[in-house]
Enzyme design. Sequence first.
Site, PDB file in Angstrom:
ATOM      1  N   SER A  64      41.836  39.818  46.628  1.00 35.25           N
ATOM      2  CA  SER A  64      41.868  38.371  46.375  1.00 35.25           C
ATOM      3  C   SER A  64      42.298  37.985  44.968  1.00 35.25           C
ATOM      4  CB  SER A  64      40.503  37.761  46.658  1.00 35.25           C
ATOM      5  OG  SER A  64      40.281  37.755  48.038  1.00 35.25           O
ATOM      6  N   VAL A 261      37.811  42.074  46.822  1.00 26.77           N
ATOM      7  CA  VAL A 261      36.905  43.026  47.479  1.00 26.77           C
ATOM      8  C   VAL A 261      37.281  44.493  47.237  1.00 26.77           C
ATOM      9  CG1 VAL A 261      35.916  41.569  49.296  1.00 26.77           C
ATOM     10  CG2 VAL A 261      38.065  42.767  49.723  1.00 26.77           C
TER      11      VAL A 261
HETATM   12  N1  GLN Z   1      42.106  40.570  52.008  1.00 25.72           N
HETATM   13  C1  GLN Z   1      40.706  40.244  51.930  1.00 25.72           C
HETATM   14  C2  GLN Z   1      40.285  39.430  53.145  1.00 25.72           C
HETATM   15  O1  GLN Z   1      41.058  38.645  53.595  1.00 25.72           O
HETATM   16  C3  GLN Z   1      40.467  39.490  50.662  1.00 25.72           C
HETATM   17  C4  GLN Z   1      39.030  39.143  50.452  1.00 25.72           C
HETATM   18  C5  GLN Z   1      38.595  39.285  49.026  1.00 25.72           C
HETATM   19  O2  GLN Z   1      39.139  40.030  48.242  1.00 25.72           O
HETATM   20  N2  GLN Z   1      37.497  38.628  48.728  1.00 25.72           N
HETATM   21  O3  GLN Z   1      39.234  39.551  53.663  1.00 25.72           O
END
Ligand code: GLN
Length: 309
Positions: A64, A261
């Site tokens: 993200s 994440v």
């Molecule tokens: N690609 C991850 C998702 O869509 C991004 C979430 C994150 O980094 N908080 O769940």
Amino acid sequence: MADLQAIVDEIHEKLTPRLGEGKVADYIPQLAHVDPKKFGMAIVTVDGEMVKVGDADLPFSIQSISKVFTLTLALGKHGETTWNRVGREPSGSAFNSIVQLEHEEGKPRNPFINAGAIAVSDLVLAGHTPREAIGEIVRFVRYLADDDAIAIDPAVAKSEQATGYRNFALANFMRSFGKLDHPVEHVLGVYFHHCALAMTCMQLARSGLFLAASGSNPLTGHTVVSKQRARRINALMLTCGHYDGSGDFAYRVGLPGKSGVGGGILAVAPGRASVAVWSPGLNHNGNSLLGSLALEMLTARTGWSVFGL
Ligand code: GLN
């Protein structure tokens, strides 16, 4: 002036016994393969000083954090009309929550929750095929970091595409309200690929430097955005960059920041430096546990909090 190398060395040393704490994200299967004991940190100052510690030169999935770059691109393409499609308020909900979307008729609260970033991907897609839009994002991040080696990890993108049920739900829901212009598969193709960008802490710190330096990268001389836009992106990172943990991050660290994440955090100390930290174990809000702690230690030692010493 603070001895930044001594500070990051001390942070690394203090956190070493705790490496592995937190929970590595495993809802994207490919992310679960990472060594939970990795830890890296890099700082690039507006004067061009660069310091790093630990695994700062090892690429990880920025997830993200990429939403900062796609928002910057969407604002460049669409200007203020971007805000017709996505709001600017903290959500107080989890990053992948769907609850507010129904009340708010498919207009996500902010560009950093998943729904908001999906809306931003739709805006970046305007006039492009998904492949072109993904190419534009990669080129933009390479330009920001001044590093052509930056690339997407295809295994992560594929893994997310295969298991991204929530994101498909969010995108279909928005499309049902007429709030996406492009087919869901195209929008999510862009979204999953930008989340799968792999970068090192050093590359990430360099790519965020324009936000610390009023919109221009002092290392390259490139003006990326206006002063006003840099300030506004920082404001959004401060209020929304850590989802329902944004208040706690502001309280403890006091810097605009964006988490992913994959365990990374990009933090901006306006007028001073751009900082990237990586530790894969997450707290209950999905933000890096030791990464947040490392930044808390950094601002305590440098006085860089935007709220004062
Ligand atoms: N690609 C991850 C998702 O869509 C991004 C979430 C994150 O980094 N908080 O769940």
